[in-house]
Design an enzyme around this catalytic site. Structure first.
Site, PDB file in Angstrom:
ATOM      1  N   CYS A   2      52.700 109.540  64.798  1.00 17.38           N
ATOM      2  CA  CYS A   2      53.203 109.288  63.454  1.00 17.38           C
ATOM      3  C   CYS A   2      52.216 109.780  62.400  1.00 17.38           C
ATOM      4  CB  CYS A   2      53.450 107.795  63.264  1.00 17.38           C
ATOM      5  SG  CYS A   2      54.520 107.088  64.539  1.00 17.38           S
ATOM      6  N   ARG A  27      54.363 115.377  62.096  1.00 22.97           N
ATOM      7  CA  ARG A  27      53.892 114.362  63.039  1.00 22.97           C
ATOM      8  C   ARG A  27      54.986 113.366  63.438  1.00 22.97           C
ATOM      9  NH1 ARG A  27      48.272 114.009  63.439  1.00 22.97           N
ATOM     10  NH2 ARG A  27      48.513 111.921  64.304  1.00 22.97           N
ATOM     11  N   TRP A  74      57.431 108.889  64.462  1.00 23.63           N
ATOM     12  CA  TRP A  74      57.928 109.428  65.734  1.00 23.63           C
ATOM     13  C   TRP A  74      58.090 108.223  66.648  1.00 23.63           C
ATOM     14  CZ3 TRP A  74      56.398 109.735  70.902  1.00 23.63           C
ATOM     15  CH2 TRP A  74      57.087 110.676  71.687  1.00 23.63           C
ATOM     16  N   ASN A 100      49.962 104.355  63.737  1.00 23.88           N
ATOM     17  CA  ASN A 100      50.122 105.470  64.669  1.00 23.88           C
ATOM     18  C   ASN A 100      49.467 105.062  65.974  1.00 23.88           C
ATOM     19  OD1 ASN A 100      50.418 107.989  65.924  1.00 23.88           O
ATOM     20  ND2 ASN A 100      48.480 108.736  65.084  1.00 23.88           N
ATOM     21  N   LYS A 601      53.670 116.912  66.409  1.00 26.36           N
ATOM     22  CA  LYS A 601      52.581 117.889  66.529  1.00 26.36           C
ATOM     23  C   LYS A 601      51.438 117.398  67.396  1.00 26.36           C
ATOM     24  CE  LYS A 601      50.451 121.697  65.373  1.00 26.36           C
ATOM     25  NZ  LYS A 601      50.908 122.968  65.966  1.00 26.36           N
TER      26      LYS A 601
END
Length: 606
Positions: A2, A27, A74, A100, A601
């Site tokens: 993320c 991301r 994500w 994240n 990514k």
């Protein structure tokens, strides 16, 4: 995976946070959200889907505040939805968290907090963090964060706002990247440097266990023991334009065409063009240490693993060193026999790839020396490795790697040549000849990329293929794997790559009239074998696209040539038309090239 941003200062935070998120959307793009403090209250806005959905939400329901955090997701825990979007808050809505990583013991923490009367709204592990910090909060946010860190297992980069401290922003990291930046009476934080480039060039990547406390007066960093730590900001010299599209329709196309410059920058850093010698001060290990090595293990994930396969072949061919290429997520769980006589080369574009970091630590624990190949100065892998070989690709925004991969190939080529000279496998005259050829690569890359219209035409005629197969031998097989990966990850076309000699062991049953088979033919010693494999698929009706060195006699339905180059250096050029082919197929199919579905990514979770 993320993206995280944060801001505190005199300006309204929303435009700054939204610009930062736009630069981090690679991301994750399942959802996005903001949390801001205004009038002592924490206000949250979030939306499922792309960042534009959050923009619409903010137009309909604006929010004020000069201190806040943002997130682009994500999904790991819980489906993409408005409820599962970050930020997450505690029961009272006074603490907001963006995250994240993965909290591995979130279920046991959730069970404990539920017994304490907490009601959960989402399916995420991150909501547990917000409730846990609130549960531990006794008036000191830093103390509560530190106590929460001791209870959480897994990886995390956290940015936190608290209604009780409206003039302060908090962040902490463990195994997930987080960078803080200094401005003039304003401070910033982000998962990656490009998000802060329009606002500051003075940054500091947090180390594991460190907490940063951001106020308008500055940034205070505490170490893993809670003690103040003196840190010196690093000056970032990237051009802001390097992280923007610059007139190209997609970042991926821009980054494909930036490769000649990236090649020149990387070669200049490691090669003295006047004397045609490798700059020894930039290379790891002296001649005695190299001669003492028994084996080299190259460990990476995804595209970087494909670069490692090329590195393995070059180390064997040029340096005569036994070498193995390993997928990091397998290496870390295998009973790998590692000795202090081994060299472990870990390859990671971001320097934060979770499985690669774990593999590196496993190798170090066993006593092996570790060399890192990465594009990010100050990344975790660069700090923990014994030696670092930096690629000079500049910021790469598109999820599908192009210039980061090819500069990895260049660095690994130079490492193999350096070791070959140290071991006496190549003399000075041979080394200079190979370096002279390597220095011609940037100009030759420009020639290959000039073939754009022909590649685009072929892609436009064959974009609707259901299956595409890539074949090659030796170094070309490693390139076939990378070409196939590019096609499948951005165009969603089913694609597989095979060592060409394996076709007859089953795969040829899948070939039918009209099937596109991409055959790579850049290794003269294997040309006759490849010719036979091409004829095998042509006899079954395949349309063969051949990528070959100029002058090599190969017959195919379509042929793209690369300039003549020593076979050892051919991979750097061969992959360029494969990148363009994948790009144009994806464009023809209407895919989101820079943000392919389900991908992000930087893979900072297992």
């Amino acid at each position: 995976m993320c993206g995280i941003v944060g801001y505190i200062g005199p300006r309204q935070a929303v435009p700054i946070l939204m610009e930062g998120l736009a630069r981090l959307e690679y991301r994750g793009y399942d959802s996005a959200g903001l949390a801001l403090i205004h009038g002592g209250q924490v206000s949250v806005r979030k939306a499922k889907g792309r960042l534009d959905n959050l923009r619409s939400c903010l137009q309909d329901d604006p929010v004020q505040g000069t201190c806040g955090v943002g997130h682009t997701r994500w999904a790991t825990h819980g489906e993409p939805s408005q409820i599962n979007s970050h930020p997450h808050t505690d029961v009272q809505g006074s603490i907001a968290v963006v995250h994240n990583g993965i909290i591995e013991n979130y279920e046991s923490l959730k069970e404990y907090l539920a017994q304490c009367g907490v009601t959960f709204r989402s399916q995420t592990d991150t909501e547990v963090v917000a409730h846990l910090i609130h549960h531990l909060y006794q008036g000191d946010p830093v103390a509560a964060i530190r106590q929460a860190m001791h209870r959480m297992q897994g990886s995390y980069a956290l940015a936190i706002v608290c209604g009780d401290t409206p003039d302060t922003l908090f962040c902490v990291r463990k195994d997930s990247p987080l960078v803080v930046g200094w401005g003039d009476g304003e401070q910033f934080l982000a998962s990656d440097i490009p998000a802060m480039l329009p606002f500051t060039r003075d940054v500091y990547p947090l180390e594991d266990g460190e907490i940063a406390v951001l106020t308008t007066a500055g940034i205070r960093v505490l170490d893993a023991f809670g003690q103040p730590k003196d840190v010196t900001p690093q000056r970032v010299d990237w051009d802001v334009a390097a992280a923007e599209k610059g007139g190209y329709p997609h970042f991926m196309l821009k980054e494909i065409y930036e490769q000649p410059k990236a090649f020149r920058d990387t070669l200049h850093a490691y090669v003295d063009a006047q004397t045609l010698t490798i700059r020894q001060e930039r290379m790891p290990l002296d001649a005695q240490a190299i001669r003492a090595l028994s084996r080299v293990k190259l460990v990476a994930c995804g595209t970087a693993y494909h670069a490692g396969m090329v590195g393995k072949a070059l180390l064997e061919r040029l340096a005569g060193l036994p070498a193995e290429a390993d997928i990091a997520s397998e290496f870390r769980y295998r009973d790998v026999q590692i000795t202090p006589d081994d060299l472990c080369v870990v390859i990671s574009q971001s320097g934060e790839t979770a499985d690669t970091l774990a593999a590196m630590r496993k190798a170090k624990q066993a006593g092996a020396r570790v060399v890192a190949v990465t594009n990010v100065v100050g990344s975790t892998v660069s700090r923990e490795a014994d030696d670092v070989l930096y690629t000079l690709a500049g910021p790469e925004i598109a999820v599908a790697s192009t210039k980061a991969y090819t500069t990895q190939l260049l660095v690994l080529s130079l490492l193999a040549l350096h070791m070959a000279q140290a071991r006496g496998n190549i003399d000075e005259t041979q080394a200079r000849a190979l370096l002279a050829d390597l220095l011609r690569i940037p100009e030759q890359a420009e020639q290959v990329l000039a073939n754009r219209e022909r590649i685009q035409r072929f892609a436009s005629l064959h974009y609707d293929q259901h299956n595409v197969y890539y074949i090659g031998r030796g170094l070309d097989w490693a390139l076939a794997l990378e070409g196939s990966l590019k096609l499948k990850e951005i165009s969603y076309t089913f694609s597989e790559a095979y060592a060409a000699g394996e076709l007859k062991h089953g795969t040829i049953a899948l070939i039918e009239p009209g099937t596109v088979v991409v055959a790579l033919c850049t290794q003269p010693a294997l040309l006759d074998k490849m010719r036979s494999n091409i004829e095998e698929v042509r006899a079954r009706g395949a349309r063969v696209l051949c990528v070959a060195q100029q002058g090599l006699p190969m017959d195919a339905f379509e042929r793209w040539d690369i300039p003549q180059v020593p076979p050892e250096w051919a991979p750097v050029l061969t992959v360029l038309p494969l990148q363009l082919y994948a790009y144009y197929v994806a464009v023809a199919k209407g895919c989101d090239v820079d943000k392919p579905r389900n991908l992000a990514k930087s893979v900072t979770v297992e």
